[in-house]
Design an enzyme around this catalytic site. Structure first.
Site, PDB file in Angstrom:
ATOM      1  N   TYR A 150      -5.133  11.097   4.109  1.00  0.00           N
ATOM      2  CA  TYR A 150      -3.742  11.174   3.693  1.00  0.00           C
ATOM      3  C   TYR A 150      -3.651  12.061   2.448  1.00  0.00           C
ATOM      4  O   TYR A 150      -4.655  12.561   1.940  1.00  0.00           O
ATOM      5  CB  TYR A 150      -3.177   9.770   3.477  1.00  0.00           C
ATOM      6  CG  TYR A 150      -3.142   8.984   4.767  1.00  0.00           C
ATOM      7  CD1 TYR A 150      -2.224   9.298   5.764  1.00  0.00           C
ATOM      8  CD2 TYR A 150      -4.069   7.976   5.021  1.00  0.00           C
ATOM      9  CE1 TYR A 150      -2.217   8.614   6.976  1.00  0.00           C
ATOM     10  CE2 TYR A 150      -4.070   7.286   6.232  1.00  0.00           C
ATOM     11  CZ  TYR A 150      -3.144   7.610   7.210  1.00  0.00           C
ATOM     12  OH  TYR A 150      -3.145   6.953   8.405  1.00  0.00           O
ATOM     13  N   GLN A 156       0.850  -1.194   0.000  1.00  0.00           N
ATOM     14  CA  GLN A 156       0.000   0.000   0.000  1.00  0.00           C
ATOM     15  C   GLN A 156       0.884   1.242   0.000  1.00  0.00           C
ATOM     16  O   GLN A 156       1.547   1.555   0.981  1.00  0.00           O
ATOM     17  CB  GLN A 156      -0.906  -0.011   1.229  1.00  0.00           C
ATOM     18  CG  GLN A 156      -1.918   1.112   1.269  1.00  0.00           C
ATOM     19  CD  GLN A 156      -2.757   1.052   2.540  1.00  0.00           C
ATOM     20  OE1 GLN A 156      -2.300   1.422   3.612  1.00  0.00           O
ATOM     21  NE2 GLN A 156      -3.988   0.572   2.415  1.00  0.00           N
ATOM     22  N   CYS A 186     -13.072 -10.444  17.163  1.00  0.00           N
ATOM     23  CA  CYS A 186     -12.736  -9.027  17.348  1.00  0.00           C
ATOM     24  C   CYS A 186     -13.933  -8.260  17.892  1.00  0.00           C
ATOM     25  O   CYS A 186     -15.056  -8.385  17.393  1.00  0.00           O
ATOM     26  CB  CYS A 186     -12.296  -8.436  16.016  1.00  0.00           C
ATOM     27  SG  CYS A 186     -11.976  -6.662  16.059  1.00  0.00           S
ATOM     28  N   CYS A 212     -12.434  -2.890  19.714  1.00  0.00           N
ATOM     29  CA  CYS A 212     -11.976  -1.959  20.747  1.00  0.00           C
ATOM     30  C   CYS A 212     -10.888  -1.027  20.220  1.00  0.00           C
ATOM     31  O   CYS A 212     -10.609   0.017  20.812  1.00  0.00           O
ATOM     32  CB  CYS A 212     -11.474  -2.715  21.966  1.00  0.00           C
ATOM     33  SG  CYS A 212      -9.941  -3.652  21.701  1.00  0.00           S
TER      34      CYS A 212
END
Length: 324
Positions: free
Chosen positions: A131, A62, A302, A305
């Protein structure tokens, strides 16, 4: 890092997209952030790609310019499309000249060339989440009056040019993906209508696939890129990805709060979505895909959090289990 990505490959992930990888030496967002701004990185990345390929997975790097979302102390590193007086999220920003823009475009192209040499299976241009490329797309941040500012086509110009230049450099068969916001979820932000138009422009420029995310640090509460996930709110960018998949010929990757394999199966069967991206679930369960494939189809463990954010990136529950 090699151990982390190899665990994902062993765990059944089909294709890995790495974390943010700087294309210039001006900037970084966290210590030890990946980078690809010179050839010295290639030998280590060859070890990484070899480790992933041993288990039959693909790995994409990336590529990013952080812009003002950077911890860099280098003078002139905080590139921005425009300098905005009184805006705390662009404090100290350097408004880019056309020469800076040319340098940035060259950096993306050279980063992609190095990625290919290092054995990565493709690259992704990060144009989301505030970004630098994302800020060029956003009217609030991009107040330029030259060919890189103003209407949607001008604000998208730099991303489209990078896509076209990268494709020309790496060849037509080398995958070039992009990550883009469906919506900035902020006043004067990129809208979904603009996103659709930009995706069509990128498709025409040779883009191989697009990952649809959304939001940034400035987004309205609970509309950012990283959200708390419940059974009622998972796959929270699905509706945008589904609509885009109807309009584009290239594959659309749906990201954002996926937890339930049954719901993902329904999306695949009922829409034109071809791929899903997951992040936080894999940090807790690198073998999640193999678990689902084995018949244990309980949702990902998951709990959103987001305490995995940091250096190193690790799940607090896994850390607790290791301590015990």
């Amino acid at each position: 890092m090699i151990d982390h990505y190899e665990a994902l490959a062993k765990g059944g992930v089909g294709s890995i997209i790495t974390g943010l990888t700087n294309v210039t030496e001006l900037e970084k967002i966290v210590p030890a952030q990946m980078a690809v701004y010179n050839n010295s990185f290639i030998p280590e990345y060859e070890k990484l790609t070899d480790a992933v390929h041993r288990h039959g997975a693909n790995i994409f790097v990336q590529l990013v310019c952080n812009g003002v979302q950077s911890s860099s102390k280098n003078p002139g590193a905080l590139w921005a499309p425009s300098a905005i007086d009184g805006e705390p999220t662009v404090a100290g920003a350097t408004e880019m000249t056309t020469a800076d823009i040319r340098s940035m475009k060259d950096a993306f192209v050279n980063g992609a060339i190095r990625a290919k040499k290092a054995g990565f299976d493709g690259v992704q241009l990060h144009a989301a989440h505030g970004y630098l490329l994302s800020r060029f797309l956003t009217p609030y941040y991009n107040r330029r009056t030259d060919e890189y500012g103003g209407n949607t086509e001008n604000r998208a110009r730099v991303v489209v040019e990078i896509c076209r230049d990268v494709k020309e450099a790496v060849g037509p068969d080398y995958p070039v993906l992009a990550k883009i916001n469906c919506d900035d979820f902020m006043d004067e932000g990129l809208t979904f209508e603009e996103c659709k138009h930009i995706c069509r422009m990128l498709e025409a420029a040779g883009l191989s696939a697009v990952e649809i995310s959304g939001g940034s640090a400035r987004s309205r509460p609970n509309e950012g890129a990283i959200r708390k996930v419940t059974a009622d709110t998972e796959s929270y960018f699905k509706k945008y990805a589904v609509e885009l998949a109807e309009k584009l010929k290239i594959p659309v990757i749906c990201v954002g709060g996926h937890r339930d394999i049954g719901k993902l199966t329904d999306i695949v069967n009922e829409t034109k979505i071809e791929y899903f991206s997951l992040c936080r679930p894999f940090i807790r369960e690198p073998d999640l895909i193999n678990r689902w494939a084995s018949g244990d189809t309980a949702p990902a463990k998951c709990i959103s959090c987001t305490k995995c954010f940091g250096v190193p990136t690790e799940c607090i529950f896994n850390k607790q289990n290791q301590a015990q």
